[in-house]
Write a protein that holds these residues in place. Structure first.
Motif, PDB file in Angstrom:
ATOM      1  N   MET A   1      49.638  12.389  37.109  1.00  0.00           N
ATOM      2  CA  MET A   1      50.509  13.472  36.662  1.00  0.00           C
ATOM      3  C   MET A   1      51.972  13.065  36.813  1.00  0.00           C
ATOM      4  O   MET A   1      52.336  12.407  37.775  1.00  0.00           O
ATOM      5  CB  MET A   1      50.276  14.737  37.516  1.00  0.00           C
ATOM      6  CG  MET A   1      49.057  15.517  37.116  1.00  0.00           C
ATOM      7  SD  MET A   1      48.880  17.068  38.062  1.00  0.00           S
ATOM      8  CE  MET A   1      47.694  16.554  39.328  1.00  0.00           C
ATOM      9  N   PRO A   3      55.842  13.841  37.762  1.00  0.00           N
ATOM     10  CA  PRO A   3      56.362  14.703  38.837  1.00  0.00           C
ATOM     11  C   PRO A   3      56.810  16.070  38.302  1.00  0.00           C
ATOM     12  O   PRO A   3      57.295  16.181  37.182  1.00  0.00           O
ATOM     13  CB  PRO A   3      57.569  13.926  39.367  1.00  0.00           C
ATOM     14  CG  PRO A   3      57.346  12.522  38.927  1.00  0.00           C
ATOM     15  CD  PRO A   3      56.603  12.601  37.631  1.00  0.00           C
ATOM     16  N   PHE A   4      56.636  17.085  39.135  1.00  0.00           N
ATOM     17  CA  PHE A   4      57.112  18.423  38.791  1.00  0.00           C
ATOM     18  C   PHE A   4      57.423  19.162  40.083  1.00  0.00           C
ATOM     19  O   PHE A   4      56.971  18.766  41.160  1.00  0.00           O
ATOM     20  CB  PHE A   4      56.061  19.185  37.973  1.00  0.00           C
ATOM     21  CG  PHE A   4      54.727  19.339  38.663  1.00  0.00           C
ATOM     22  CD1 PHE A   4      54.501  20.364  39.574  1.00  0.00           C
ATOM     23  CD2 PHE A   4      53.694  18.441  38.410  1.00  0.00           C
ATOM     24  CE1 PHE A   4      53.274  20.477  40.223  1.00  0.00           C
ATOM     25  CE2 PHE A   4      52.460  18.552  39.052  1.00  0.00           C
ATOM     26  CZ  PHE A   4      52.260  19.580  39.961  1.00  0.00           C
ATOM     27  N   TYR A   6      57.372  23.049  42.029  1.00  0.00           N
ATOM     28  CA  TYR A   6      56.423  24.161  42.050  1.00  0.00           C
ATOM     29  C   TYR A   6      57.060  25.375  42.705  1.00  0.00           C
ATOM     30  O   TYR A   6      57.746  25.236  43.727  1.00  0.00           O
ATOM     31  CB  TYR A   6      55.184  23.730  42.837  1.00  0.00           C
ATOM     32  CG  TYR A   6      54.245  24.853  43.220  1.00  0.00           C
ATOM     33  CD1 TYR A   6      53.227  25.266  42.364  1.00  0.00           C
ATOM     34  CD2 TYR A   6      54.380  25.501  44.457  1.00  0.00           C
ATOM     35  CE1 TYR A   6      52.361  26.289  42.729  1.00  0.00           C
ATOM     36  CE2 TYR A   6      53.520  26.526  44.828  1.00  0.00           C
ATOM     37  CZ  TYR A   6      52.516  26.920  43.963  1.00  0.00           C
ATOM     38  OH  TYR A   6      51.668  27.937  44.321  1.00  0.00           O
ATOM     39  N   ARG A   8      56.358  29.863  43.430  1.00  0.00           N
ATOM     40  CA  ARG A   8      55.554  31.067  43.241  1.00  0.00           C
ATOM     41  C   ARG A   8      56.466  32.168  42.756  1.00  0.00           C
ATOM     42  O   ARG A   8      57.477  32.460  43.399  1.00  0.00           O
ATOM     43  CB  ARG A   8      54.940  31.515  44.572  1.00  0.00           C
ATOM     44  CG  ARG A   8      53.663  30.824  44.893  1.00  0.00           C
ATOM     45  CD  ARG A   8      52.987  31.487  46.082  1.00  0.00           C
ATOM     46  NE  ARG A   8      51.831  30.679  46.452  1.00  0.00           N
ATOM     47  CZ  ARG A   8      50.859  31.111  47.235  1.00  0.00           C
ATOM     48  NH1 ARG A   8      50.912  32.322  47.750  1.00  0.00           N
ATOM     49  NH2 ARG A   8      49.832  30.340  47.523  1.00  0.00           N
ATOM     50  N   ILE A  27      51.416  28.473  35.650  1.00  0.00           N
ATOM     51  CA  ILE A  27      50.079  28.010  36.006  1.00  0.00           C
ATOM     52  C   ILE A  27      49.289  29.192  36.558  1.00  0.00           C
ATOM     53  O   ILE A  27      49.767  29.929  37.415  1.00  0.00           O
ATOM     54  CB  ILE A  27      50.086  26.802  36.971  1.00  0.00           C
ATOM     55  CG1 ILE A  27      48.646  26.296  37.166  1.00  0.00           C
ATOM     56  CG2 ILE A  27      50.773  27.116  38.307  1.00  0.00           C
ATOM     57  CD1 ILE A  27      48.541  24.900  37.714  1.00  0.00           C
ATOM     58  N   ALA A  28      48.082  29.379  36.016  1.00  0.00           N
ATOM     59  CA  ALA A  28      47.203  30.472  36.470  1.00  0.00           C
ATOM     60  C   ALA A  28      45.989  29.821  37.126  1.00  0.00           C
ATOM     61  O   ALA A  28      46.082  29.298  38.226  1.00  0.00           O
ATOM     62  CB  ALA A  28      46.840  31.362  35.289  1.00  0.00           C
ATOM     63  N   GLY A  29      44.846  29.782  36.442  1.00  0.00           N
ATOM     64  CA  GLY A  29      43.678  29.110  37.011  1.00  0.00           C
ATOM     65  C   GLY A  29      43.881  27.608  37.079  1.00  0.00           C
ATOM     66  O   GLY A  29      43.394  26.934  37.987  1.00  0.00           O
ATOM     67  N   GLY A  30      44.596  27.080  36.104  1.00  0.00           N
ATOM     68  CA  GLY A  30      44.932  25.648  36.098  1.00  0.00           C
ATOM     69  C   GLY A  30      43.838  24.753  35.549  1.00  0.00           C
ATOM     70  O   GLY A  30      44.028  23.535  35.447  1.00  0.00           O
ATOM     71  N   LEU A  34      45.871  21.527  34.284  1.00  0.00           N
ATOM     72  CA  LEU A  34      45.880  20.362  35.183  1.00  0.00           C
ATOM     73  C   LEU A  34      45.093  19.197  34.585  1.00  0.00           C
ATOM     74  O   LEU A  34      45.470  18.036  34.752  1.00  0.00           O
ATOM     75  CB  LEU A  34      45.337  20.740  36.563  1.00  0.00           C
ATOM     76  CG  LEU A  34      46.260  21.666  37.363  1.00  0.00           C
ATOM     77  CD1 LEU A  34      45.563  22.157  38.629  1.00  0.00           C
ATOM     78  CD2 LEU A  34      47.564  20.955  37.735  1.00  0.00           C
ATOM     79  N   ASP A  49      53.770  29.494  39.521  1.00  0.00           N
ATOM     80  CA  ASP A  49      52.460  30.044  39.877  1.00  0.00           C
ATOM     81  C   ASP A  49      52.493  31.566  39.690  1.00  0.00           C
ATOM     82  O   ASP A  49      53.280  32.251  40.343  1.00  0.00           O
ATOM     83  CB  ASP A  49      52.160  29.671  41.343  1.00  0.00           C
ATOM     84  CG  ASP A  49      50.748  30.024  41.774  1.00  0.00           C
ATOM     85  OD1 ASP A  49      50.116  30.874  41.118  1.00  0.00           O
ATOM     86  OD2 ASP A  49      50.287  29.451  42.776  1.00  0.00           O
ATOM     87  N   ASN A  51      49.776  33.559  40.057  1.00  0.00           N
ATOM     88  CA  ASN A  51      48.530  34.103  40.592  1.00  0.00           C
ATOM     89  C   ASN A  51      48.716  35.263  41.562  1.00  0.00           C
ATOM     90  O   ASN A  51      47.729  35.881  41.964  1.00  0.00           O
ATOM     91  CB  ASN A  51      47.732  33.000  41.285  1.00  0.00           C
ATOM     92  CG  ASN A  51      47.016  32.115  40.286  1.00  0.00           C
ATOM     93  OD1 ASN A  51      46.081  32.536  39.628  1.00  0.00           O
ATOM     94  ND2 ASN A  51      47.493  30.882  40.129  1.00  0.00           N
TER      95      ASN A  51
END
Lengths: 315, 212
Positions: A1, A3-4, A6, A8, A27-30, A34, A49, A51
């Protein structure tokens, strides 16, 4: 992947505002994102995120319908008592998709946004107008057995992979979203997914930053609900052809199709042909089909699947 | 007497060596003239989990999947990496009571979550009934998919108990154990050795449905 960073999100409005910035993604379930990030097909620089925003409830609406939070997991939606009783075609479609592990993570909003399973989209060595606009389409003259025969263009013949979205199309769901400016709107499911045309990389009607908050179902249709999925394996495989149907007591019925369209497929003509039987419905639904030599079989398979549903309904 | 060399010990040793590298990186990050390193350091996220009943705190690159956090950082190598794309099920663990593919979720998304891996289900001295049944029924050959199969199977029986329907359920309101339910629900766990009939037999025994 690649870089990123993250974060919430603390609220729906903040999430939408942050997501409008360059390189940001929700991003939810991912489970799809991903996978695509590992292959560097998706390369977001920031993940938000979503969620933990309380979008995980299923509630009745004042109009007698059902409001499904965008973060309701596929397992919970399929198992919900009201959905089982009043929208059984949705339960059946969800349970026909993915695996138990994936359904435990995958969300209602994320499922609507899942990307095609076209092998040329997944193979970064191949041209793909959806993955890399202007690079061409490897599929049209390539391995196209699993791909779409309806709604395609000279730029793209990718199929829409979702089972859930086929049932939502059948049920005339609305997709509720909040925008980067905090504005809220509802998009009819028929207008939510876009046909590829010249711009197959643009797949839905959402604006940059716009976040799906819920999916709203109108009041129940009654009738007999069925979802039939035909695939290469008995379980855990994408559809070659799927048919969602509600057979009404008055002879009025409706049909939606998966595996054959560039988006979840439904036509007024197919619904109108219901009293004339399966062959008439198939003919109407498949009007304008542009199959390749490899996926032309999907036309007959659609007709046979419809015939099977009519027999099941009659039993 | 020297410790006998074991594969697990060797793995843990090399994993410990691997985690020493970021520590060096941190020291370098403090040094001036290394903006790249500082940037990398800024990307690390703190995450706290409860794994098999034990609270753990990690500093992770957000790219770290839950699977890699378990294997490479916590050295719980029972959970396996098969395809790393959610297709094989070898990485199945139970998070907050639900089985998921640990390869398709980021560790940072699980702050505060309770995770159960194969090491948390049972030990060689005190096997979980599902582990014992897999041995009794020879539910594996090479064993690579087995931890994922067992975690999945334990959750499958709970899902049936909870009345969660599946594609194999005829009446959505009447969920009951059957071999076809097990086969459908276990379809996200691939066994390259094809021990499927014995896996079904093991699960049937634990469910108390053995008609021997």
């Amino acid at each position: 992947m690649r870089p990123f960073t993250y974060s919430r999100a603390a609220s729906v409005e903040e999430a939408a505002k942050t997501a409008a910035t360059q390189g940001a993604r929700f991003i939810a379930g991912g489970t799809n994102l991903l996978d695509l990030m590992k292959l560097q097909i998706e390369t977001p620089t920031h993940l938000i995120d979503v969620n933990h925003l309380g979008l995980d409830r299923i509630e009745p609406t004042a109009e007698g319908g059902l409001k499904i939070g965008a973060m309701v997991r596929n397992t919970d939606l399929a198992a919900d008592k009201t959905v089982r009783r009043d929208y059984a075609v949705l339960s059946r479609a969800l349970l026909a998709g993915a695996s138990g592990q994936l359904r435990n993570k995958a969300t209602t909003g994320g499922n609507l946004l899942q990307r095609t399973r076209c092998p040329y989209f997944y193979d970064t060595r191949m041209p793909c107008n959806k993955r890399q606009p202007g690079s061409g389409c490897g599929a049209i003259k390539g391995m196209s057995r699993s791909l779409a025969i309806l709604g395609t263009s000279d730029a793209c013949i990718a199929q829409h992979p979702s089972d859930m979205a086929v049932a939502l199309r059948l049920l005339d769901a609305q997709v509720d979203a909040v925008g980067a400016d905090g504005g809220r709107r509802s998009i009819p499911i028929a207008d939510f997914h876009l046909l590829p045309g010249e711009t197959p990389h643009i797949e839905n009607a959402l604006k940059p930053g716009e976040l799906i908050t819920s999916v709203t179902l109108p009041k129940p249709l009654g009738g007999t609900h069925v979802y039939r999925k035909v695939r290469d394996r008995a379980s855990y495989a994408f559809a070659l052809v799927s048919v969602a149907a509600v057979f009404g007591k008055d002879g009025r019925s409706r049909f939606a199709f998966g595996g054959i369209g560039a988006k979840p497929w439904r036509t007024d003509a197919a619904d109108a042909a219901a009293p004339s039987g399966a062959a008439a419905v198939a003919e109407a639904a498949l009007s304008g089909a542009r199959p390749t030599a490899q996926n032309a079989f999907k036309q007959q398979l659609t007709a046979r699947t419809l015939a099977s549903l009519y027999r099941q309904k009659g039993a | 007497m020297p410790e006998p060399l074991s594969r697990r010990g060797l793995l843990q040793g090399s994993a410990a060596a691997a985690v020493a590298i970021p520590v060096l990186g941190e020291a370098q990050a403090a040094a001036p003239g290394r903006p790249g390193r500082q940037k990398e350091q800024a990307r690390m996220n703190a995450v706290g989990l409860t794994v098999n009943g034990r609270e753990v705190h990690l500093q992770l690159d957000p790219r770290t999947t839950l699977l890699d956090a378990l294997r490479e950082h916590l050295h719980l190598t029972g959970t396996k990496k098969g395809c790393d794309h959610g297709q094989c099920g070898a990485c199945t663990v139970i998070v907050e009571g639900r089985r998921i593919n640990s390869c398709l979720t980021l560790a940072v998304m699980h702050e505060g979550d309770h995770v159960t891996t194969i090491e948390g289900l049972g030990t060689p001295e005190k096997l979980h009934p599902m582990q014992r049944a897999f041995i009794t029924h020879d539910g594996y050959q090479c064993g690579y998919c087995t931890p994922g199969q067992i975690c999945s199977a334990v959750a499958v029986l709970e899902e049936i108990e909870a009345g969660i329907p599946s594609h194999a359920t005829e009446d959505l309101d009447r969920v009951a154990f059957s071999d076809s339910e097990v086969r459908e629900r276990m379809s996200g766990n691939i066994c390259r050795c094809a021990a499927y009939p014995n896996i079904v037999a093991a699960i049937r025994e634990v469910a108390g449905e053995d008609k021997a």
